[in-house]
Scaffold this motif. Structure first.
Motif, PDB file in Angstrom:
ATOM      1  N   HIS A  75       0.851  -1.188   0.000  1.00 30.44           N
ATOM      2  CA  HIS A  75       0.000   0.000   0.000  1.00 30.44           C
ATOM      3  C   HIS A  75       0.894   1.248   0.000  1.00 30.44           C
ATOM      4  CE1 HIS A  75      -3.037   2.941   1.040  1.00 30.44           C
ATOM      5  NE2 HIS A  75      -3.939   2.032   0.716  1.00 30.44           N
ATOM      6  N   PRO A  76       0.612   2.189  -0.883  1.00 27.54           N
ATOM      7  CA  PRO A  76       1.471   3.386  -0.984  1.00 27.54           C
ATOM      8  C   PRO A  76       1.596   4.183   0.315  1.00 27.54           C
ATOM      9  CG  PRO A  76       0.006   3.258  -2.867  1.00 27.54           C
ATOM     10  CD  PRO A  76      -0.419   2.175  -1.915  1.00 27.54           C
ATOM     11  N   ASP A  77       0.569   4.175   1.141  1.00 26.77           N
ATOM     12  CA  ASP A  77       0.638   4.923   2.401  1.00 26.77           C
ATOM     13  C   ASP A  77       1.602   4.297   3.403  1.00 26.77           C
ATOM     14  OD1 ASP A  77      -1.178   6.695   1.406  1.00 26.77           O
ATOM     15  OD2 ASP A  77      -2.902   5.828   2.444  1.00 26.77           O
ATOM     16  N   ARG A  78       1.906   3.011   3.206  1.00 29.70           N
ATOM     17  CA  ARG A  78       2.813   2.320   4.120  1.00 29.70           C
ATOM     18  C   ARG A  78       4.261   2.401   3.660  1.00 29.70           C
ATOM     19  NH1 ARG A  78      -0.104  -2.029   7.419  1.00 29.70           N
ATOM     20  NH2 ARG A  78       2.034  -2.408   8.002  1.00 29.70           N
ATOM     21  N   ALA A  79       4.495   2.892   2.469  1.00 26.48           N
ATOM     22  CA  ALA A  79       5.854   2.995   1.931  1.00 26.48           C
ATOM     23  C   ALA A  79       6.602   4.139   2.602  1.00 26.48           C
ATOM     24  CB  ALA A  79       5.799   3.211   0.426  1.00 26.48           C
ATOM     25  N   SER A  80       7.906   4.032   2.557  1.00 22.73           N
ATOM     26  CA  SER A  80       8.766   5.066   3.130  1.00 22.73           C
ATOM     27  C   SER A  80       8.544   6.392   2.411  1.00 22.73           C
ATOM     28  CB  SER A  80      10.230   4.644   2.985  1.00 22.73           C
ATOM     29  OG  SER A  80      11.073   5.689   3.354  1.00 22.73           O
ATOM     30  N   LYS A  81       8.295   7.425   3.168  1.00 21.54           N
ATOM     31  CA  LYS A  81       8.077   8.754   2.574  1.00 21.54           C
ATOM     32  C   LYS A  81       9.405   9.405   2.171  1.00 21.54           C
ATOM     33  CE  LYS A  81       3.674   8.636   3.295  1.00 21.54           C
ATOM     34  NZ  LYS A  81       2.831   8.116   2.263  1.00 21.54           N
ATOM     35  N   THR A  82      10.509   8.937   2.753  1.00 16.11           N
ATOM     36  CA  THR A  82      11.802   9.534   2.451  1.00 16.11           C
ATOM     37  C   THR A  82      12.516   8.838   1.293  1.00 16.11           C
ATOM     38  OG1 THR A  82      12.844   8.142   4.130  1.00 16.11           O
ATOM     39  CG2 THR A  82      12.136  10.338   4.807  1.00 16.11           C
ATOM     40  N   ASP A  83      12.233   7.559   1.058  1.00 13.63           N
ATOM     41  CA  ASP A  83      12.882   6.809  -0.025  1.00 13.63           C
ATOM     42  C   ASP A  83      11.954   6.783  -1.236  1.00 13.63           C
ATOM     43  OD1 ASP A  83      14.286   5.153  -1.666  1.00 13.63           O
ATOM     44  OD2 ASP A  83      14.463   3.507  -0.226  1.00 13.63           O
ATOM     45  N   ILE A  84      12.278   7.573  -2.227  1.00 15.02           N
ATOM     46  CA  ILE A  84      11.394   7.721  -3.393  1.00 15.02           C
ATOM     47  C   ILE A  84      11.282   6.417  -4.186  1.00 15.02           C
ATOM     48  CG2 ILE A  84      13.103   8.565  -5.046  1.00 15.02           C
ATOM     49  CD1 ILE A  84      10.948  10.642  -5.846  1.00 15.02           C
ATOM     50  N   SER A  85      12.348   5.626  -4.233  1.00 11.49           N
ATOM     51  CA  SER A  85      12.285   4.371  -4.997  1.00 11.49           C
ATOM     52  C   SER A  85      11.310   3.389  -4.358  1.00 11.49           C
ATOM     53  CB  SER A  85      13.670   3.739  -5.129  1.00 11.49           C
ATOM     54  OG  SER A  85      14.168   3.343  -3.877  1.00 11.49           O
ATOM     55  N   LYS A  86      11.310   3.308  -3.037  1.00 12.93           N
ATOM     56  CA  LYS A  86      10.357   2.418  -2.351  1.00 12.93           C
ATOM     57  C   LYS A  86       8.926   2.915  -2.514  1.00 12.93           C
ATOM     58  CE  LYS A  86      13.479   0.455   1.031  1.00 12.93           C
ATOM     59  NZ  LYS A  86      13.771   0.231   2.439  1.00 12.93           N
ATOM     60  N   GLN A  87       8.767   4.201  -2.519  1.00 14.39           N
ATOM     61  CA  GLN A  87       7.439   4.786  -2.669  1.00 14.39           C
ATOM     62  C   GLN A  87       6.877   4.487  -4.066  1.00 14.39           C
ATOM     63  OE1 GLN A  87       7.359   9.004  -2.051  1.00 14.39           O
ATOM     64  NE2 GLN A  87       5.174   9.019  -1.591  1.00 14.39           N
ATOM     65  N   VAL A  88       7.680   4.681  -5.094  1.00 11.19           N
ATOM     66  CA  VAL A  88       7.249   4.409  -6.465  1.00 11.19           C
ATOM     67  C   VAL A  88       6.983   2.910  -6.643  1.00 11.19           C
ATOM     68  CG1 VAL A  88       7.992   4.442  -8.887  1.00 11.19           C
ATOM     69  CG2 VAL A  88       8.385   6.423  -7.434  1.00 11.19           C
ATOM     70  N   GLU A  89       7.870   2.081  -6.088  1.00 11.22           N
ATOM     71  CA  GLU A  89       7.696   0.632  -6.186  1.00 11.22           C
ATOM     72  C   GLU A  89       6.386   0.197  -5.536  1.00 11.22           C
ATOM     73  OE1 GLU A  89      10.117  -3.475  -5.172  1.00 11.22           O
ATOM     74  OE2 GLU A  89      10.804  -1.599  -4.317  1.00 11.22           O
ATOM     75  N   ALA A  90       6.090   0.716  -4.379  1.00 12.06           N
ATOM     76  CA  ALA A  90       4.843   0.365  -3.690  1.00 12.06           C
ATOM     77  C   ALA A  90       3.628   0.800  -4.503  1.00 12.06           C
ATOM     78  CB  ALA A  90       4.812   1.000  -2.298  1.00 12.06           C
ATOM     79  N   GLU A  91       3.658   1.995  -5.053  1.00 17.30           N
ATOM     80  CA  GLU A  91       2.535   2.485  -5.869  1.00 17.30           C
ATOM     81  C   GLU A  91       2.271   1.564  -7.054  1.00 17.30           C
ATOM     82  OE1 GLU A  91       3.570   6.410  -7.138  1.00 17.30           O
ATOM     83  OE2 GLU A  91       3.423   7.269  -5.122  1.00 17.30           O
ATOM     84  N   GLU A  92       3.335   1.219  -7.770  1.00 12.19           N
ATOM     85  CA  GLU A  92       3.179   0.408  -8.974  1.00 12.19           C
ATOM     86  C   GLU A  92       2.768  -1.027  -8.652  1.00 12.19           C
ATOM     87  OE1 GLU A  92       2.936   1.568 -11.993  1.00 12.19           O
ATOM     88  OE2 GLU A  92       3.310   3.539 -11.139  1.00 12.19           O
ATOM     89  N   LYS A  93       3.345  -1.605  -7.607  1.00  7.81           N
ATOM     90  CA  LYS A  93       2.971  -2.969  -7.239  1.00  7.81           C
ATOM     91  C   LYS A  93       1.537  -3.028  -6.733  1.00  7.81           C
ATOM     92  CE  LYS A  93       7.481  -5.018  -6.443  1.00  7.81           C
ATOM     93  NZ  LYS A  93       8.370  -5.686  -5.483  1.00  7.81           N
ATOM     94  N   PHE A  94       1.114  -2.004  -6.017  1.00  8.89           N
ATOM     95  CA  PHE A  94      -0.258  -1.954  -5.525  1.00  8.89           C
ATOM     96  C   PHE A  94      -1.238  -1.928  -6.698  1.00  8.89           C
ATOM     97  CE2 PHE A  94      -3.972   0.280  -3.742  1.00  8.89           C
ATOM     98  CZ  PHE A  94      -4.186  -0.467  -2.600  1.00  8.89           C
ATOM     99  N   LYS A  95      -0.961  -1.069  -7.690  1.00 10.83           N
ATOM    100  CA  LYS A  95      -1.810  -1.003  -8.886  1.00 10.83           C
ATOM    101  C   LYS A  95      -1.774  -2.319  -9.654  1.00 10.83           C
ATOM    102  CE  LYS A  95      -0.390   3.563  -9.906  1.00 10.83           C
ATOM    103  NZ  LYS A  95       0.102   4.479 -10.927  1.00 10.83           N
ATOM    104  N   PHE A  96      -0.589  -2.902  -9.763  1.00 15.29           N
ATOM    105  CA  PHE A  96      -0.397  -4.141 -10.502  1.00 15.29           C
ATOM    106  C   PHE A  96      -1.191  -5.291  -9.881  1.00 15.29           C
ATOM    107  CE2 PHE A  96       2.210  -8.027 -11.157  1.00 15.29           C
ATOM    108  CZ  PHE A  96       2.107  -8.117 -12.533  1.00 15.29           C
ATOM    109  N   ILE A  97      -1.131  -5.415  -8.570  1.00 15.61           N
ATOM    110  CA  ILE A  97      -1.856  -6.488  -7.883  1.00 15.61           C
ATOM    111  C   ILE A  97      -3.357  -6.341  -8.116  1.00 15.61           C
ATOM    112  CG2 ILE A  97      -2.452  -7.405  -5.600  1.00 15.61           C
ATOM    113  CD1 ILE A  97       0.407  -6.647  -4.750  1.00 15.61           C
ATOM    114  N   SER A  98      -3.861  -5.133  -8.043  1.00 18.98           N
ATOM    115  CA  SER A  98      -5.292  -4.907  -8.267  1.00 18.98           C
ATOM    116  C   SER A  98      -5.692  -5.260  -9.700  1.00 18.98           C
ATOM    117  CB  SER A  98      -5.648  -3.448  -7.998  1.00 18.98           C
ATOM    118  OG  SER A  98      -5.381  -3.124  -6.663  1.00 18.98           O
ATOM    119  N   GLN A  99      -4.886  -4.866 -10.661  1.00 18.33           N
ATOM    120  CA  GLN A  99      -5.183  -5.177 -12.059  1.00 18.33           C
ATOM    121  C   GLN A  99      -5.129  -6.677 -12.319  1.00 18.33           C
ATOM    122  OE1 GLN A  99      -2.210  -2.900 -14.094  1.00 18.33           O
ATOM    123  NE2 GLN A  99      -3.352  -0.973 -13.924  1.00 18.33           N
ATOM    124  N   MET A 100      -4.162  -7.350 -11.726  1.00 17.44           N
ATOM    125  CA  MET A 100      -4.023  -8.790 -11.950  1.00 17.44           C
ATOM    126  C   MET A 100      -5.153  -9.574 -11.285  1.00 17.44           C
ATOM    127  SD  MET A 100      -1.573  -9.389 -13.992  1.00 17.44           S
ATOM    128  CE  MET A 100      -2.183  -7.962 -14.849  1.00 17.44           C
TER     129      MET A 100
END
Length: 110
Positions: A75-100
Motif C-alpha cells: 500500500h502506498p501509504d505504508r511505503a517510506s516517505k523519504t525513499d522515493i524508490s520504495k514509494q514508487v515501487e509500492a505504488e506500482e505494485k499496488f496497482k499491478f496487484i489490483s489489475q491482476m
C-alpha cells in the motif's frame, strides 16, 4: 525524464515480465514475495470429488488471504516517505496487484 519516472519505468518493466511468467494469482503473489499456502494436490488414492472440492475451497481462501497481505504490504501509504524508490515501487505494485486480480480471478472469487 526525472528520477521518479525512470524508477517507475524500470519497475513496470519488471512487473511486465512477472505478468508474462505467471499464469495464475498464486504464482503471481509468490513472484512478488508473498507466501501462499502449500500446494494442495491430492494423492492418487485420495482423488475423490469431495476431496478435490475441499482442496479448491481451501486454496481459494489461502489466495485471498495472501492477496490481502500483498495489498497491505504494497500500500502506498505504508511505503517510506523519504525513499522515493520504495514509494514508487509500492505504488506500482499496488496497482499491478489490483489489475491482476481483475484479470486472473473469476467473479466468484470476489
Amino acid at each position: 525524464m526525472n528520477t521518479k519516472e525512470k524508477l517507475r519505468e524500470e519497475i513496470l518493466k519488471k512487473l511486465g515480465q512477472l505478468e508474462r511468467q505467471c499464469p495464475d494469482m498464486t504464482s503471481l503473489l509468490r513472484g512478488l514475495g508473498i507466501k501462499v499456502g502449500e500446494s494442495l494436490r491430492p494423492s492418487p488414492n485420495e482423488a475423490s470429488y469431495v476431496y478435490l472440492l475441499l482442496c479448491i475451497c481451501k486454496k481459494g481462501r489461502e489466495v485471498q488471504a495472501a492477496y490481502k497481505c500483498a495489498r497491505i504490504k504494497f500500500h502506498p501509504d505504508r511505503a517510506s516517505k523519504t525513499d522515493i524508490s520504495k514509494q514508487v515501487e509500492a505504488e506500482e505494485k499496488f496497482k499491478f496487484i489490483s489489475q491482476m486480480k481483475d484479470k486472473l480471478c473469476s467473479t466468484s472469487w470476489r
